[in-house]
Each structure stands twice: as structure tokens, then as C-alpha cells.
Scaffold this motif. Sequence first.
Motif, short mmCIF file in Angstrom:
data_model
loop_
_atom_site.label_atom_id
_atom_site.label_comp_id
_atom_site.label_asym_id
_atom_site.label_seq_id
_atom_site.Cartn_x
_atom_site.Cartn_y
_atom_site.Cartn_z
N SER A 50 10.04 18.16 41.39
CA SER A 50 10.21 17.20 42.47
C SER A 50 11.50 17.47 43.22
O SER A 50 12.33 18.29 42.81
CB SER A 50 10.22 15.78 41.91
OG SER A 50 11.48 15.50 41.31
N THR A 67 0.99 9.29 44.34
CA THR A 67 2.02 10.02 45.07
C THR A 67 1.46 11.17 45.88
O THR A 67 2.20 11.92 46.48
CB THR A 67 3.09 10.55 44.10
OG1 THR A 67 2.44 11.25 43.03
CG2 THR A 67 3.91 9.43 43.53
N ARG A 79 9.12 14.27 45.94
CA ARG A 79 8.88 12.94 45.42
C ARG A 79 8.39 12.05 46.55
O ARG A 79 8.87 12.11 47.66
CB ARG A 79 10.19 12.39 44.86
CG ARG A 79 10.06 11.11 44.07
CD ARG A 79 11.46 10.62 43.74
NE ARG A 79 11.46 9.73 42.60
CZ ARG A 79 11.61 10.13 41.37
NH1 ARG A 79 11.74 11.41 41.10
NH2 ARG A 79 11.61 9.28 40.37
N GLU A 131 7.49 7.88 40.14
CA GLU A 131 6.80 9.12 40.43
C GLU A 131 5.65 9.35 39.45
O GLU A 131 5.84 9.30 38.24
CB GLU A 131 7.76 10.31 40.38
CG GLU A 131 7.13 11.59 40.92
CD GLU A 131 8.16 12.69 41.13
OE1 GLU A 131 7.86 13.63 41.88
OE2 GLU A 131 9.24 12.60 40.54
#
Length: 247
Positions: free
Chosen positions: A202, A235, A12, A132
Motif C-alpha cells: 500500500s 477498497t 490505500r 484497509e
Amino acid sequence: MGPWNTRRRWLRASGASVITLLAAAGCAMGPEDFGPQVTSSAVTEGSAITQFRDVLAPYGTWMNLPEVGWVWHPDAKVVGADFAPYATGGRWVSSDWGWTFESDWNWGWAPFHYGRWLNKPSVGWVWWPDSEWAPAWVDWRWDESSIGWQPQPPPGLSIGLAWNFVSMSDFLRPEVGRFRVPPERAPALLRQTQPVGEHVVSSLGDFWNPGPTSAEVARVTRQPIPLAEPMTPPTGHPPRAASGTDF
């Protein structure tokens, strides 16, 4: 069909890139606290994710649910009475990170790429915010004739959400939700279809699934594959390899 591959782990990322994205959209920081959430990724006062409140407020209502904290409920006047996430108001397009839901709404970049959806019988579909990014927080099943996807609920909640199924010939259509099969056929299609894609996990145990490769879909449908516009995931997920088997 592609196999159900081994899960892969991806870490993450921080919310810094979300700050950049929201700043570009002209959103100002606010002090509102979203309240208790179901995981350690709680949206707290000062978090960049609180900006989702301003982005989505014109199109629905924020409410505090005891089991999950603050969530957003889209207005039926905006999305329609039969709204279903990842089905209504958009289409599936192929990207370097798997199938992504291309929304017809200018605010669709938020609830269809961040956070999770939950169907509350007394309220309807509500969206739980999180930082996320994913091309789509869904899981996939398919065979040569049908394909289905299921929204992932907020992490920590073990509930079954409805599967959306369409025929493979309808999968690439705009407004794909208009072509969903009747809900009563879902149990039979769940038995008929097989999981496809691979889980990208993640560091907190959440996962998303890129779905079948575009080559597999093109082979089955014999239709041109609609492509997503170039995007850089906030991300920093690595792009999907051409073979669709690695990241």
C-alpha cells in the motif's frame, strides 16, 4: 512452486466504502475514540472504523494497550481457548484476490479482512482495527508437502508472529486449524519451505500476500479448489489475473 515475485504497489483507499458496508449492517455512528495507534492511519473520533467497536463488542473485549492503542480481544467462550487468527473457525478458499479466510463466524468479515493481529503473552491474540481491506493479512511459505501462513502484525511493529503450518493434503479442509502441525515443528518447516506469492504494498508501506495460485495448489493437492463467493473488495483492489502473476 511459484517464484517469490517482485513487490507491487497499490494505493490505500479511503474509508468511504467501509461506511457503506457498516451502514448496510445496521451499525450506527458513535463518538468513541480508539485512542493513539501505531501509524498515521490512526482510528480517530468520527472515523467509520470506530463502528468495529459495536460489531465486535458482543464477541470479545476492547482494551487499550500502550504500544498500539485500542484493540479487540476475542472471548475464549466464543472462539475457544486455542484460538489462532486465520486458522480457527474457518477455511482457506480461493478468490480473485488470492487466498481468503472464509470464517464460520458471522462477524469474521471484520477481523480477517481488515486490521492486523498481535499476540500479547499476558493477554493472547488481539486485533488492531484498520480501514484497509485485504483477502487476508498474512504472508505465505510452502513446498510440495507443507504450506504455512503468518499473520501480519500492526504496521510499525517489528515482531515475529507464529507461523501456522499444515500438510498440503490438509490445506483445503474446513476447520483448517485442527490440522496444524505441532508448534515445535515450525522451525524445521521454516527452513524447509520457500516464500511464495507476491507482496502487494500500500501507499503506507503495508502489504498483503495472495499466496500461491489456485492452479499451483490444485496441481500439488490434486483436490478441487474451494471458491469464495463473489465479492467486491471495499477498497477496490483489482482482481487477480488468471495466471496469478499480475493484478
